[in-house]
Write a protein that holds these residues in place. Structure first.
Motif, mmCIF file in Angstrom:
data_model
loop_
_atom_site.group_PDB
_atom_site.id
_atom_site.type_symbol
_atom_site.label_atom_id
_atom_site.label_comp_id
_atom_site.label_asym_id
_atom_site.label_seq_id
_atom_site.Cartn_x
_atom_site.Cartn_y
_atom_site.Cartn_z
ATOM 1 N N ARG A 210 57.564 23.296 -51.905
ATOM 2 C CA ARG A 210 57.972 23.183 -53.305
ATOM 3 C C ARG A 210 59.355 23.773 -53.563
ATOM 4 N NH1 ARG A 210 54.629 22.429 -57.948
ATOM 5 N NH2 ARG A 210 56.019 22.115 -59.717
ATOM 6 N N HIS A 211 59.661 24.917 -52.937
ATOM 7 C CA HIS A 211 60.863 25.646 -53.322
ATOM 8 C C HIS A 211 61.875 25.913 -52.208
ATOM 9 C CE1 HIS A 211 59.190 26.248 -57.225
ATOM 10 N NE2 HIS A 211 58.178 26.952 -56.773
ATOM 11 N N HIS A 212 61.415 26.108 -51.009
ATOM 12 C CA HIS A 212 62.315 26.559 -49.942
ATOM 13 C C HIS A 212 62.062 25.747 -48.671
ATOM 14 C CE1 HIS A 212 63.204 29.887 -52.631
ATOM 15 N NE2 HIS A 212 61.917 30.172 -52.692
ATOM 16 N N PRO A 213 62.325 24.437 -48.702
ATOM 17 C CA PRO A 213 61.944 23.564 -47.586
ATOM 18 C C PRO A 213 62.619 23.892 -46.265
ATOM 19 C CG PRO A 213 63.309 22.403 -49.195
ATOM 20 C CD PRO A 213 62.924 23.687 -49.823
ATOM 21 N N SER A 214 63.727 24.616 -46.288
ATOM 22 C CA SER A 214 64.385 24.977 -45.031
ATOM 23 C C SER A 214 63.820 26.258 -44.420
ATOM 24 C CB SER A 214 65.893 25.152 -45.249
ATOM 25 O OG SER A 214 66.149 26.205 -46.175
ATOM 26 N N ALA A 215 62.915 26.929 -45.143
ATOM 27 C CA ALA A 215 62.337 28.180 -44.631
ATOM 28 C C ALA A 215 61.417 27.892 -43.454
ATOM 29 C CB ALA A 215 61.564 28.896 -45.733
ATOM 30 N N LEU A 219 57.936 34.308 -42.590
ATOM 31 C CA LEU A 219 59.102 35.186 -42.570
ATOM 32 C C LEU A 219 60.302 34.497 -43.211
ATOM 33 C CD1 LEU A 219 59.943 38.015 -41.603
ATOM 34 C CD2 LEU A 219 60.847 36.936 -39.526
ATOM 35 N N GLY A 220 60.465 33.211 -42.935
ATOM 36 C CA GLY A 220 61.539 32.465 -43.579
ATOM 37 C C GLY A 220 61.345 32.389 -45.081
ATOM 38 N N LEU A 221 60.097 32.281 -45.524
ATOM 39 C CA LEU A 221 59.821 32.270 -46.956
ATOM 40 C C LEU A 221 60.198 33.609 -47.576
ATOM 41 C CD1 LEU A 221 58.621 30.986 -49.497
ATOM 42 C CD2 LEU A 221 56.374 31.813 -48.752
ATOM 43 N N LEU A 222 59.859 34.712 -46.934
ATOM 44 C CA LEU A 222 60.233 36.029 -47.451
ATOM 45 C C LEU A 222 61.744 36.140 -47.588
ATOM 46 C CD1 LEU A 222 59.582 38.944 -48.269
ATOM 47 C CD2 LEU A 222 59.585 39.537 -45.826
ATOM 48 N N GLU A 223 62.466 35.671 -46.590
ATOM 49 C CA GLU A 223 63.928 35.738 -46.665
ATOM 50 C C GLU A 223 64.461 34.889 -47.812
ATOM 51 O OE1 GLU A 223 67.882 34.466 -44.081
ATOM 52 O OE2 GLU A 223 66.035 35.020 -43.022
ATOM 53 N N ALA A 301 56.048 41.021 -49.518
ATOM 54 C CA ALA A 301 56.054 41.126 -48.054
ATOM 55 C C ALA A 301 54.705 41.610 -47.535
ATOM 56 C CB ALA A 301 57.174 42.070 -47.608
ATOM 57 N N GLU A 302 54.085 42.529 -48.239
ATOM 58 C CA GLU A 302 52.778 43.042 -47.802
ATOM 59 C C GLU A 302 51.732 41.926 -47.730
ATOM 60 O OE1 GLU A 302 53.312 47.567 -49.633
ATOM 61 O OE2 GLU A 302 52.068 46.085 -50.664
ATOM 62 N N THR A 303 51.820 40.976 -48.638
ATOM 63 C CA THR A 303 50.837 39.880 -48.606
ATOM 64 C C THR A 303 51.044 38.969 -47.409
ATOM 65 O OG1 THR A 303 52.123 38.253 -49.915
ATOM 66 C CG2 THR A 303 50.823 39.897 -51.134
ATOM 67 N N LEU A 304 52.244 38.976 -46.852
ATOM 68 C CA LEU A 304 52.562 38.087 -45.737
ATOM 69 C C LEU A 304 52.328 38.731 -44.373
ATOM 70 C CD1 LEU A 304 55.910 36.583 -47.104
ATOM 71 C CD2 LEU A 304 53.643 35.527 -47.167
ATOM 72 N N LEU A 305 52.162 40.048 -44.340
ATOM 73 C CA LEU A 305 52.061 40.741 -43.058
ATOM 74 C C LEU A 305 50.982 40.177 -42.141
ATOM 75 C CD1 LEU A 305 52.592 44.476 -44.114
ATOM 76 C CD2 LEU A 305 54.239 42.925 -43.021
ATOM 77 N N PRO A 306 49.766 39.878 -42.619
ATOM 78 C CA PRO A 306 48.737 39.356 -41.707
ATOM 79 C C PRO A 306 49.097 37.994 -41.121
ATOM 80 C CG PRO A 306 47.746 40.190 -43.739
ATOM 81 C CD PRO A 306 49.215 40.123 -43.969
ATOM 82 N N ALA A 322 62.966 44.244 -41.754
ATOM 83 C CA ALA A 322 64.311 43.774 -41.412
ATOM 84 C C ALA A 322 64.852 42.810 -42.462
ATOM 85 C CB ALA A 322 64.286 43.107 -40.036
ATOM 86 N N VAL A 323 63.972 42.002 -43.034
ATOM 87 C CA VAL A 323 64.405 41.097 -44.100
ATOM 88 C C VAL A 323 64.702 41.881 -45.374
ATOM 89 C CG1 VAL A 323 63.688 39.218 -45.624
ATOM 90 C CG2 VAL A 323 63.196 39.091 -43.178
#
Length: 474
Positions: A210-215, A219-223, A301-306, A322-323
């Protein structure tokens, strides 16, 4: 031959189809006597709607949520730093989504439409004033180039609803909001706290599409989200905008600003400015907004860690950290780039950050109007507002670097903003049945850079703006 209106766009339910676990089917209450108070005709055209159709019977059914397929969305959030495991659309429904005339995906969302399964008390209705406030703020931010949700329409409902402040009933209203989506940090928090990994992975995939198709993956989404938030908040800061309630459920993953309840705009430049009646600890003061954005991103970021590294949680933490550590640099780059534009400096912007920060210290020390100063700077009147040798030295260094003409600077620095006391006075008039002042203010802030005869009373801050408080009525 009578002109035939083009067919109205068909709304899809992309979110509910892809992620049924994150919403429930729900229909808005039918208002007794709905009437369009304000219709954003340019936005309607962008979406592919004919304004006359929207004012007709079928259009009114759409704008009041009397259509099939609508849903209430689930999300959680950290509110003033404390986790709340379930928030959601307590008095709102997602009407659906469409692709607009420019190929952009947009959500249509209805606020003030009655209680839903996520309601946390109250009648689920909204008063007219806060709905108009959100419309005004959204149009101003959009006109100044800030990514933002916007209002398609504000409607009165024909109801009198229980007062949020004061003792008298208030006219009920609906806001039809348009946003890139309503995905929030709080959406991911809800999925993490309540749902399994398979749903969370689908949520990541949907958000990327929907928003960040190049991610590339979580991790790419977080960035991508971190970069867009750095850009958004930098723009807020340079406009003097104070969101007022930067809870994680109010941070959109699209990079747009959203949920303009107790928000305001600086008159005098001061870092500790708070205009929200519910922010008693000044958590969301003007100068704290960049840091709060990073705090919210850390919760994301915490929601993405797993999902980052299932085998080794420490690796996941290192990757996310790092991001996030790049946020400050991205924010400073965005802030410096925008400050250079406000100061009329092009080309090499080295040193602009220091020049800008020094200026803001001077503005705060001398209690200078934020918006008025930058406009006066381009018009050659800044010395009327800021005095002393320190400013004279600053002005000489600035003049040596300035490359933009006064006309070019006027296209960057707004003249008309939703001044706190001006907006509040207009909303009071609307409450009493006179929509003229709100319409005038909407017209002014929708073209905020161009001076117009008859609007001189909207140029300055007015009296009482520094002690102004807004209330969370949206």
């Amino acid at each position: 031959m009578e002109k035939v209106a083009p067919p109205a766009p068909v709304l899809q339910q992309s979110y509910a189809r892809a992620l049924p676990e994150l919403s429930v089917p729900w229909r808005a209450d039918a208002p007794p006597r709905p009437e369009i108070v304000w219709l954003n005709e340019p936005l309607a055209a962008e979406l592919g709607f004919d304004a006359a159709w929207l004012r007709g019977e079928d259009g009114l059914a759409l704008l009041t949520g009397q259509i099939d397929g609508t849903t209430a969305q689930a999300y959680a959030g950290h509110q003033f730093g404390s986790p709340n495991p379930q928030l959601g659309d307590g008095r709102a429904v997602l009407l659906g989504d469409l692709v607009d005339t420019r190929g952009r995906h947009r959500d249509l969302h209805l606020k003030g439409s009655g209680r839903t399964p996520f309601a946390r008390g109250g009648d689920g209705k909204a008063p007219l004033g806060p709905m108009l406030r959100e419309a005004v703020l959204g149009e101003w931010l959009h006109a100044t180039g800030v990514p933002t949700s916007r209002a398609l329409a504000v409607l009165s409902t024909g109801e009198q609803i229980a007062p949020r402040q004061g003792v008298t009933a208030e006219p009920g209203a609906l806001l039809v909001r348009v946003a890139a989506s309503h995905l929030r940090v709080g959406t991911f928090e809800y999925a993490t706290w309540h749902l399994d990994e398979e749903v969370r992975r689908r949520l990541v995939e949907f958000t990327i599409r929907r928003h960040h198709p190049s991610a590339d993956g979580p991790l790419g989404l977080l960035e991508a989200v971190t970069r867009t938030q750095a850009e958004l908040v930098a723009r807020w800061m340079l406009l003097g905008f104070v969101h007022g309630v930067m809870n994680t459920d109010n941070m959109a993953l699209s990079g747009q600003g959203i949920d303009y309840g107790p928000c305001a705009v600086l008159d005098v430049h001061r870092r500790d400015a708070v205009f929200s009646s519910i922010d008693r600890g000044a958590r969301y003061a003007y100068g704290k907004q960049p840091g709060i954005a990073l705090w919210n991103l850390s919760r994301f970021a915490e929601t993405l860690l797993p999902l980052l590294d299932e085998a080794d949680p420490n690796v996941a933490v290192e990757q996310a950290t790092a991001v996030l550590e790049q946020y400050e640099g991205w924010y400073q780059q965005a802030w410096t780039r925008q400050m250079a534009r406000k100061l009329g400096i092009s080309g090499d912007v080295e040193g602009v950050s220091a020049l800008g920060q020094e200026l803001l210290v001077l503005l705060e020390e001398q209690q200078v109007d934020h918006t008025g100063f930058f406009r006066a700077l381009g018009e050659g009147r800044a010395a009327e507002l800021v005095a002393g040798d320190s400013f004279a030295q600053w002005a000489r260094r600035w003049e040596a670097r300035r490359s933009a003409t006064p006309a070019e600077m006027a296209c960057v620095n707004p003249l008309y903003i939703p001044r706190n006391v001006r907006l509040e006075a207009a909303l009071r008039s609307a409450h009493l049945g006179d929509l003229g002042p709100v319409r005038e203010l909407l017209a002014a802030v929708s073209a905020p850079f161009t001076r117009r005869a008859g609007l001189e009373h909207l140029e300055g801050p007015g009296d009482g703006g520094e002690n102004f408080l807004t209330f969370c009525g949206t």
